[in-house]
Design a protein around this motif. Structure first.
Motif, mmCIF file in Angstrom:
data_model
loop_
_atom_site.group_PDB
_atom_site.id
_atom_site.type_symbol
_atom_site.label_atom_id
_atom_site.label_comp_id
_atom_site.label_asym_id
_atom_site.label_seq_id
_atom_site.Cartn_x
_atom_site.Cartn_y
_atom_site.Cartn_z
ATOM 1 N N GLY A 164 59.498 -40.228 -31.767
ATOM 2 C CA GLY A 164 59.358 -38.773 -31.653
ATOM 3 C C GLY A 164 59.919 -38.254 -30.344
ATOM 4 N N ARG A 165 59.692 -39.012 -29.281
ATOM 5 C CA ARG A 165 60.214 -38.619 -27.959
ATOM 6 C C ARG A 165 61.740 -38.616 -27.987
ATOM 7 N NH1 ARG A 165 61.335 -40.647 -22.646
ATOM 8 N NH2 ARG A 165 60.192 -39.460 -21.069
ATOM 9 N N ALA A 166 62.309 -39.646 -28.604
ATOM 10 C CA ALA A 166 63.780 -39.736 -28.669
ATOM 11 C C ALA A 166 64.349 -38.600 -29.521
ATOM 12 C CB ALA A 166 64.193 -41.093 -29.230
ATOM 13 N N ILE A 167 63.636 -38.217 -30.582
ATOM 14 C CA ILE A 167 64.107 -37.087 -31.407
ATOM 15 C C ILE A 167 64.060 -35.801 -30.575
ATOM 16 C CG2 ILE A 167 63.578 -35.632 -33.414
ATOM 17 C CD1 ILE A 167 62.415 -38.175 -34.760
ATOM 18 N N ALA A 168 62.926 -35.583 -29.909
ATOM 19 C CA ALA A 168 62.762 -34.353 -29.131
ATOM 20 C C ALA A 168 63.828 -34.264 -28.034
ATOM 21 C CB ALA A 168 61.353 -34.301 -28.527
ATOM 22 N N ALA A 176 61.479 -34.985 -18.375
ATOM 23 C CA ALA A 176 62.562 -35.883 -18.808
ATOM 24 C C ALA A 176 63.665 -35.145 -19.557
ATOM 25 C CB ALA A 176 61.985 -36.989 -19.706
ATOM 26 N N ALA A 177 63.341 -33.959 -20.089
ATOM 27 C CA ALA A 177 64.307 -33.258 -20.938
ATOM 28 C C ALA A 177 65.529 -32.808 -20.129
ATOM 29 C CB ALA A 177 63.632 -32.053 -21.591
ATOM 30 N N GLN A 178 66.689 -33.118 -20.645
ATOM 31 C CA GLN A 178 67.952 -32.703 -20.015
ATOM 32 C C GLN A 178 68.574 -31.650 -20.908
ATOM 33 O OE1 GLN A 178 69.527 -34.413 -17.298
ATOM 34 N NE2 GLN A 178 67.786 -35.814 -17.012
ATOM 35 N N GLY A 179 68.667 -30.389 -20.456
ATOM 36 C CA GLY A 179 69.142 -29.255 -21.244
ATOM 37 C C GLY A 179 70.416 -29.527 -21.999
ATOM 38 N N PRO A 180 70.981 -28.563 -22.658
ATOM 39 C CA PRO A 180 70.780 -27.115 -22.507
ATOM 40 C C PRO A 180 69.538 -26.553 -23.195
ATOM 41 C CG PRO A 180 72.493 -27.525 -24.155
ATOM 42 C CD PRO A 180 72.116 -28.865 -23.576
ATOM 43 N N GLY A 181 68.884 -27.303 -24.043
ATOM 44 C CA GLY A 181 67.660 -26.807 -24.673
ATOM 45 C C GLY A 181 66.464 -27.035 -23.780
ATOM 46 N N ARG A 182 65.244 -26.914 -24.355
ATOM 47 C CA ARG A 182 64.048 -27.153 -23.543
ATOM 48 C C ARG A 182 62.884 -27.577 -24.428
ATOM 49 N NH1 ARG A 182 60.466 -22.459 -23.149
ATOM 50 N NH2 ARG A 182 61.231 -20.988 -24.684
ATOM 51 N N ILE A 183 61.859 -28.112 -23.756
ATOM 52 C CA ILE A 183 60.634 -28.534 -24.432
ATOM 53 C C ILE A 183 59.562 -27.472 -24.222
ATOM 54 C CG2 ILE A 183 58.714 -30.206 -24.356
ATOM 55 C CD1 ILE A 183 61.123 -31.571 -25.486
ATOM 56 N N GLN A 200 68.561 -23.192 -31.921
ATOM 57 C CA GLN A 200 67.584 -23.603 -32.939
ATOM 58 C C GLN A 200 66.200 -23.829 -32.327
ATOM 59 O OE1 GLN A 200 68.719 -26.832 -35.470
ATOM 60 N NE2 GLN A 200 70.665 -25.895 -36.051
ATOM 61 N N ARG A 201 65.190 -23.622 -33.175
ATOM 62 C CA ARG A 201 63.805 -23.870 -32.765
ATOM 63 C C ARG A 201 63.252 -24.999 -33.625
ATOM 64 N NH1 ARG A 201 58.700 -20.671 -33.926
ATOM 65 N NH2 ARG A 201 57.328 -21.149 -32.163
ATOM 66 N N TRP A 202 62.813 -26.054 -32.978
ATOM 67 C CA TRP A 202 62.309 -27.242 -33.665
ATOM 68 C C TRP A 202 60.819 -27.417 -33.363
ATOM 69 C CZ3 TRP A 202 65.468 -32.263 -34.455
ATOM 70 C CH2 TRP A 202 66.801 -31.962 -34.741
ATOM 71 N N LEU A 203 60.155 -28.139 -34.254
ATOM 72 C CA LEU A 203 58.807 -28.643 -33.983
ATOM 73 C C LEU A 203 58.807 -30.130 -34.309
ATOM 74 C CD1 LEU A 203 55.747 -28.700 -33.585
ATOM 75 C CD2 LEU A 203 55.465 -27.554 -35.772
ATOM 76 N N VAL A 204 58.414 -30.944 -33.322
ATOM 77 C CA VAL A 204 58.353 -32.400 -33.512
ATOM 78 C C VAL A 204 56.931 -32.857 -33.229
ATOM 79 C CG1 VAL A 204 59.233 -34.656 -32.773
ATOM 80 C CG2 VAL A 204 60.774 -32.678 -32.815
ATOM 81 N N THR A 205 56.288 -33.507 -34.181
ATOM 82 C CA THR A 205 54.940 -34.028 -33.941
ATOM 83 C C THR A 205 55.043 -35.438 -33.362
ATOM 84 O OG1 THR A 205 54.672 -35.024 -36.149
ATOM 85 C CG2 THR A 205 54.057 -32.697 -35.911
ATOM 86 N N GLY A 206 54.106 -35.763 -32.490
ATOM 87 C CA GLY A 206 54.143 -37.085 -31.850
ATOM 88 C C GLY A 206 55.378 -37.211 -30.974
ATOM 89 N N ALA A 207 55.615 -36.181 -30.163
ATOM 90 C CA ALA A 207 56.886 -36.096 -29.438
ATOM 91 C C ALA A 207 56.866 -36.777 -28.076
ATOM 92 C CB ALA A 207 57.270 -34.619 -29.273
#
Ligand SMILES: NC(=O)c1ccc[n+]([C@@H]2O[C@H](COP(=O)([O-])OP(=O)(O)OC[C@H]3O[C@@H](n4cnc5c(N)ncnc54)[C@H](OP(=O)(O)O)[C@@H]3O)[C@@H](O)[C@H]2O)c1
Length: 313
Positions: free
Chosen positions: A51-55, A81-88, A39-46
């Motif tokens: 917002g960081r916790a959502i991202a 800080a991001a721990q995969g499998p996805g990415r920022i 999936q591809r997401w967009l989070v504002t105020g990330a």
């Protein structure tokens, strides 16, 4: 005196459900089962708070998250800080500047459709200031930015019937009937940051109804309240409130939980505001039902957007 009484009624009514106690009662330890792989997401105020916790929660479950925020350094921290499998995928964007929002939306749309869009940015501005585009900063950040982002993403083909929109409102909206004249004070002397914030958050509820009525092919939208969460936003805008309730404030993951849950479960869209994986009534007091409707709000936003033929402040 009336304001103090209103605040006392508000806190008596909501202190329990909005605090960590409410989260424990309705969600408790129930793990969030979700797989956002591909999936591809967009989070504002990330980069901060909820917002960081959502991202990070979405990335941990497989999503690629386009992260909007103003500070490149904080975005770099988020990537680390991001721990995969996805990415920022970091993107420096100021949601209070419509020109910047349109530019960023076009870049996002060029890369394809979004599965999830989280309108998370929200600020309580006690001081009255206008952006370089002439809009009161709170209105620009909390509402106009989301509206312009939504329209620009749709125009660019980034929003489809399978896109889920989650808007981060606030329990503060329970104290406001939507009043278009109160979305933006004409001058500093008439500005009350707390009341303006409540109006913007009530308007997000109305916008969600509008989006859900846009017909076949349009994304589905949900509006939620994170509860009371110990974040930088609360620390700076509401220090007295934080001092009083600190022991029972939620952590950012608890505040983010319902956004991730909505994106995973996509319950039937409709009236109501979501809190702790439950749909709550969007009105707690009768007077708030008397406000402006969603169509009037959209007409107001359209004429207020800078650079779209709308009036300038
Ligand atoms: N915390 C609570 O108790 C609570 C309660 C009810 C509702 N909410 C709502 O939840 C949402 C998140 O709140 P929070 O407390 O987590 O906020 P926060 O701690 O203040 O974090 C705000 C985030 O937004 C970014 N940001 C601020 N202004 C921006 C702008 N103009 N353009 C782009 N990014 C911007 C910040 O990063 P940069 O500074 O780097 O741009 C940061 O990443 C808000 O909509 C808020 O109204 C919070």
């Amino acid at each position: 005196m009336i304001k103090a009484l209103g605040a006392a009624i508000f806190y008596a009514r909501f202190a329990r459900p909005f605090s960590r106690l409410g989260f424990r009662r309705r969600v408790g330890e129930a793990p969030l089962q979700a797989d956002f792989s591909g999936q591809r997401w967009l989070v504002t105020g990330a980069t901060g708070g909820i917002g960081r916790a959502i991202a990070l929660g979405a990335v941990a479950r497989g999503a690629t998250v386009v992260a909007f925020a103003r500070d490149g350094g904080k975005l770099a921290d988020l990537v680390m800080a991001a721990q995969g499998p996805g990415r920022i995928v970091p993107a420096v964007v100021d949601l209070s500047l419509m020109q910047d929002v349109r530019r960023a939306a076009a870049e996002v749309a060029r890369e394809g459709a979004l599965d999830v869009l989280v309108h998370n940015v929200g600020v309580m501005c006690h001081d009255f200031a206008r952006t370089a585009e002439g809009v009161e900063r709170g209105l620009a950040t909390n509402l106009l930015g989301h509206w312009v982002l939504d329209r620009a993403l749709r125009a660019g083909g980034a929003m489809t019937a399978s896109t889920a929109i989650v808007s981060m409102s606030s329990g503060g909206m329970y104290g406001a009937a939507l009043d278009l004249a109160a979305l933006e004070a004409p001058a500093a002397a008439r500005h009350d940051g707390f009341l303006a914030y409540a109006q913007h958050k009530r308007a997000q509820v109305a916008l969600t109804h509008y989006w859900n009525r846009e017909g076949p092919g349009a994304p589905r939208a949900w509006v939620m309240h994170p509860g009371w969460v110990d974040t930088d936003g609360v620390r700076t805008a509401l220090p007295g409130f934080r001092k009083l309730f600190r022991a029972v404030l939620r952590n950012a993951d608890e505040g983010a939980d319902t956004a991730l849950w909505l994106a995973a479960t996509r319950p039937a869209a409709g009236e109501g505001i979501w809190l702790d994986r439950h749909r709550d009534d969007e009105h707690a007091f009768g007077f708030t039902r008397q406000g402006a409707d969603a169509e009037a709000l959209v007409a107001w936003l359209e004429q207020r957007v800078p650079g779209a033929g709308g009036r300038r402040g």
